[in-house]
Motif scaffolding. Structure first.
Motif, PDB file in Angstrom:
ATOM      1  N   THR A 111       0.900  -1.064   0.039  1.00 49.90           N
ATOM      2  CA  THR A 111      -0.173   0.016  -0.002  1.00 49.90           C
ATOM      3  C   THR A 111       0.838   1.235   0.189  1.00 49.90           C
ATOM      4  O   THR A 111       0.553   2.172  -0.881  1.00 49.90           O
ATOM      5  N   LYS A 112       1.912   1.208   0.824  1.00 45.39           N
ATOM      6  CA  LYS A 112       2.850   2.137   0.856  1.00 45.39           C
ATOM      7  C   LYS A 112       3.618   2.733  -0.469  1.00 45.39           C
ATOM      8  O   LYS A 112       3.562   3.687  -0.990  1.00 45.39           O
ATOM      9  N   ALA A 113       3.742   1.401  -1.203  1.00 44.21           N
ATOM     10  CA  ALA A 113       4.321   1.465  -2.601  1.00 44.21           C
ATOM     11  C   ALA A 113       3.298   2.211  -3.272  1.00 44.21           C
ATOM     12  O   ALA A 113       4.018   2.999  -4.446  1.00 44.21           O
ATOM     13  N   ARG A 114       2.270   1.803  -3.336  1.00 38.01           N
ATOM     14  CA  ARG A 114       1.208   2.042  -4.342  1.00 38.01           C
ATOM     15  C   ARG A 114       1.162   3.853  -4.135  1.00 38.01           C
ATOM     16  O   ARG A 114       0.919   4.597  -5.045  1.00 38.01           O
ATOM     17  N   ILE A 115       0.847   4.112  -2.941  1.00 40.50           N
ATOM     18  CA  ILE A 115       0.593   5.767  -2.443  1.00 40.50           C
ATOM     19  C   ILE A 115       2.027   6.282  -3.035  1.00 40.50           C
ATOM     20  O   ILE A 115       1.625   7.394  -3.614  1.00 40.50           O
ATOM     21  N   ALA A 116       3.149   5.936  -2.707  1.00 42.17           N
ATOM     22  CA  ALA A 116       4.289   6.380  -3.243  1.00 42.17           C
ATOM     23  C   ALA A 116       4.470   6.671  -4.780  1.00 42.17           C
ATOM     24  O   ALA A 116       4.679   7.791  -5.428  1.00 42.17           O
ATOM     25  N   GLU A 117       3.762   5.780  -5.504  1.00 44.09           N
ATOM     26  CA  GLU A 117       3.703   5.701  -6.860  1.00 44.09           C
ATOM     27  C   GLU A 117       2.811   6.775  -7.439  1.00 44.09           C
ATOM     28  O   GLU A 117       3.263   7.577  -8.613  1.00 44.09           O
ATOM     29  N   GLN A 120       4.098  10.117  -6.931  1.00 43.68           N
ATOM     30  CA  GLN A 120       5.337  10.252  -7.938  1.00 43.68           C
ATOM     31  C   GLN A 120       4.659  10.705  -9.252  1.00 43.68           C
ATOM     32  O   GLN A 120       4.898  11.888  -9.730  1.00 43.68           O
ATOM     33  N   LYS A 121       3.594   9.832  -9.787  1.00 44.63           N
ATOM     34  CA  LYS A 121       2.917  10.297 -10.792  1.00 44.63           C
ATOM     35  C   LYS A 121       2.132  11.750 -10.651  1.00 44.63           C
ATOM     36  O   LYS A 121       2.393  12.545 -11.826  1.00 44.63           O
ATOM     37  N   LYS A 122       1.353  12.075  -9.633  1.00 48.05           N
ATOM     38  CA  LYS A 122       0.888  13.136  -9.440  1.00 48.05           C
ATOM     39  C   LYS A 122       2.040  14.359  -9.440  1.00 48.05           C
ATOM     40  O   LYS A 122       1.839  15.474 -10.262  1.00 48.05           O
ATOM     41  N   MET A 123       3.050  14.215  -8.776  1.00 51.52           N
ATOM     42  CA  MET A 123       4.088  15.147  -8.914  1.00 51.52           C
ATOM     43  C   MET A 123       4.582  15.365 -10.240  1.00 51.52           C
ATOM     44  O   MET A 123       5.032  16.565 -10.656  1.00 51.52           O
ATOM     45  N   GLU A 124       4.924  14.085 -11.002  1.00 55.40           N
ATOM     46  CA  GLU A 124       5.474  14.459 -12.485  1.00 55.40           C
ATOM     47  C   GLU A 124       4.311  15.041 -13.278  1.00 55.40           C
ATOM     48  O   GLU A 124       4.837  16.108 -14.254  1.00 55.40           O
TER      49      GLU A 124
END
Length: 169
Positions: A111-117, A120-124
């Motif tokens: 779940t943490k990995a999905r949130i970070a992903e 990251q996409k949102k920041m990109e």
């Protein structure tokens, strides 16, 4: 008694190749004292002495049950308790708890990995949008600067023309 025969029997005993009669012969031999016993036999004497003492102790305590010749082996019936193997149950329970905990940790990590992903996409995406907005603003600035440059050229022509007219007077 022939010591060479006993040594040969003892060698076969260590290899596990003796019969029950031969083992009984060895036990009888070692139950008697022999002052001139050779070295290889002296090493085995304490073992057979231990066997003799254990047999005597069992006979004295009456632990051996007489078995009739026609009857099969005597088996002792032990009532089974459901908690007889409690260590097994505890081990299974601990394994289940451990596996549950490991699965929970795995899910949290995933779940943490999905949130970070997603972050990251949102920041990109935000970075890309900021780049496009900056590009638009710089294009507008360049367009306005180009308009100002055209006006400055016209003003420069006017100043030249004024200088030429003023210089001819």
């Amino acid at each position: 008694m022939d010591y060479n025969h006993i040594i040969a029997l003892l060698d076969r005993y260590w290899e596990g190749e003796t019969t029950l009669e031969e083992e009984a012969l060895l036990r009888r031999f070692f139950s008697e004292s022999h002052p001139d016993m050779p070295e290889p036999l002296q090493e085995a004497a304490p073992l057979f002495g231990f066997f003799r003492e254990e047999m005597e102790r069992e006979e004295a305590l009456g632990e051996k049950l007489p078995v009739p010749a026609e009857a099969g082996p005597v088996t002792k019936v032990v009532p089974l308790s459901p908690f007889r193997h409690w260590m097994k149950y505890a081990a299974v329970l601990l394994m289940a708890v451990g596996m549950g905990y490991a699965m929970k940790q795995f899910r949290q990590t995933a779940t943490k990995a999905r949130i970070a992903e997603v972050q990251q996409k949102k920041m990109e995406e935000e970075t890309r949008m900021a780049y496009l907005e900056t590009k638009k603003a710089l294009q507008l600035l360049a367009k306005n600067l180009n308009k100002g440059t055209e006006k400055m050229q016209k003003l420069s022509y006017f100043n030249e023309a004024t200088g030429i007219i003023a210089g001819t007077n």
